[in-house]
Write a protein that holds these residues in place. Structure first.
Motif, PDB file in Angstrom:
ATOM      1  N   LYS A 188      32.200   6.922   8.841  1.00 44.79           N
ATOM      2  CA  LYS A 188      32.920   5.898   8.084  1.00 44.79           C
ATOM      3  C   LYS A 188      33.661   6.511   6.898  1.00 44.79           C
ATOM      4  N   ASP A 199      27.318   7.077   8.273  1.00 42.21           N
ATOM      5  CA  ASP A 199      28.119   7.083   7.054  1.00 42.21           C
ATOM      6  C   ASP A 199      29.160   8.196   7.054  1.00 42.21           C
ATOM      7  N   ARG A 221      36.064  -5.966  10.053  1.00 46.80           N
ATOM      8  CA  ARG A 221      34.945  -5.084  10.345  1.00 46.80           C
ATOM      9  C   ARG A 221      34.039  -5.693  11.412  1.00 46.80           C
ATOM     10  N   ASP A 241      31.065   1.659  13.459  1.00 46.50           N
ATOM     11  CA  ASP A 241      29.745   1.077  13.246  1.00 46.50           C
ATOM     12  C   ASP A 241      29.161   0.548  14.546  1.00 46.50           C
ATOM     13  N   ILE A 295      33.052  -4.043  14.992  1.00 47.24           N
ATOM     14  CA  ILE A 295      31.680  -3.770  15.433  1.00 47.24           C
ATOM     15  C   ILE A 295      31.464  -4.269  16.860  1.00 47.24           C
TER      16      ILE A 295
END
Length: 333
Positions: free
Chosen positions: A209, A206, A255, A200, A259
């Motif tokens: 991910k 997407d 997460r 991300d 990032i």
């Protein structure tokens, strides 16, 4: 009245103590930070860990370990994985046989590579240890958003008692006798969530991910079954469920740290910015060692380790993953 002791006043420990307080139990929480204790007891808040949340009046905080643990039927270890053995040693002189130990930490011990329930049992050998795990952000438990979790133990009668303790109209708790699978699934998903955050942070979408989460599940299954876990466990709450919530939510500190790393922060800078323990970093180091020892192929864990501890550029890491030798998707043994 049943008394429950919490050791650790972080976000998840506080959220669960609130849940039990609202169920009418006597709840005492130990923390070493006197400011946290004072805030809980006087303002009924713990703003450092849970913003704008009111803590019930029957949840009391203290730095007196002996007093908090004394008379409790359940002792919840709400501390990070890397201090589990230290805390178990510290409370040993106060713990009595028959008190059930509940662990909510996710990881393995970095030095011994042992599961945390094993570590606790080594230090508190006269007590049943129950692991409480699953897709459960503290922020949502505290606001009574519907949540599901799972309990496991080598003594399932103790696990069922903990199931009854935490069950409420907002928290549904299942049992699972596969303690290896539950613990390994909960630990490795933090690594994959950290990697998903890196993706991300780089700016990938997407597609990337989805690939990370799917192939990450393969890594969880590979190492989990190698260590003796059951394959079906990893399609449940502590596998797929926990992986989904941790890879997709901004509540996830793993997460969020990923990032930042994807944006160019160093590992230490990311930890400082998040401001709380990032379990995926410790887990990555431990499982990198474990996979090498066990001969298990975990390519995402491998490149993430190189990003975190060897200075590999995140985009180069993605290139390394994308250009590996071709293989069949399903064969994961």
């Amino acid at each position: 009245m049943i008394k429950v002791a919490f050791v650790g006043g972080g976000s998840f420990g506080t959220a669960l103590s609130m849940l039990l307080g609202k169920k009418g139990y006597k709840v005492e929480l130990w923390d070493r930070d006197l400011e946290v204790i004072e805030e809980i007891n006087t303002k009924r808040t713990n703003e450092r860990y849970l913003k704008n949340i009111a803590i019930p009046e029957n949840v009391l905080a203290s730095n007196d370990m002996k007093s908090v643990i004394g008379g409790a039927e359940y002792i919840v270890l709400a501390v990070p994985s890397h201090v589990i053995r230290l805390i178990a040693k510290q409370i040993r002189e106060f713990v009595k046989p028959g008190q059930i130990i509940v662990s909510i930490a996710k990881g393995i011990e970095e030095t011994s590579l042992k599961r945390l329930s094993v570590v606790i049992s080594e230090e508190l050998s006269e007590n049943d240890v129950v692991v409480l795990s699953g897709p459960s952000h503290a922020e949502e438990v505290a606001t009574e958003s519907p949540t599901t979790m799972v309990v496991t133990s080598t003594n399932m009668e103790a696990a069922q008692k903990v199931q009854d303790l935490f069950m409420s109209k907002h928290l549904r708790v299942y049992t699972n006798s596969d303690i290896i699978g539950v613990e390994i699934g909960g630990a490795v998903k933090n690594i994959i969530a950290l990697a998903a955050g890196v993706s991300d942070g780089i700016g990938y979408g997407d597609n990337a991910k989805a690939a990370l989460m799917t192939r990450g599940m393969h890594e969880i299954i590979r190492i989990g079954t190698k260590l003796g876990g059951h394959r079906t466990t990893f399609s449940g709450l502590t596998g797929m469920g926990d992986l989904i919530v941790t890879c997709t939510s901004m509540h996830s500190r793993n997460r969020r740290a990923g990032i930042l790393i994807g944006k160019g922060y160093t590992t230490d800078e990311a930890i400082k910015e998040v401001g709380m323990v990032v379990e995926g970093i410790t887990a990555c180091k431990a499982f990198y060692t474990l996979k090498e020892k066990e001969g298990v192929d975990m390519p995402i864990t491998d490149v993430l380790y190189r990003i975190l501890f060897m200075g590999l550029n995140p985009k180069e890491a993605v290139n390394a993953l994308m250009t590996r030798d071709k293989k069949d998707e399903i064969y994961i043994d």
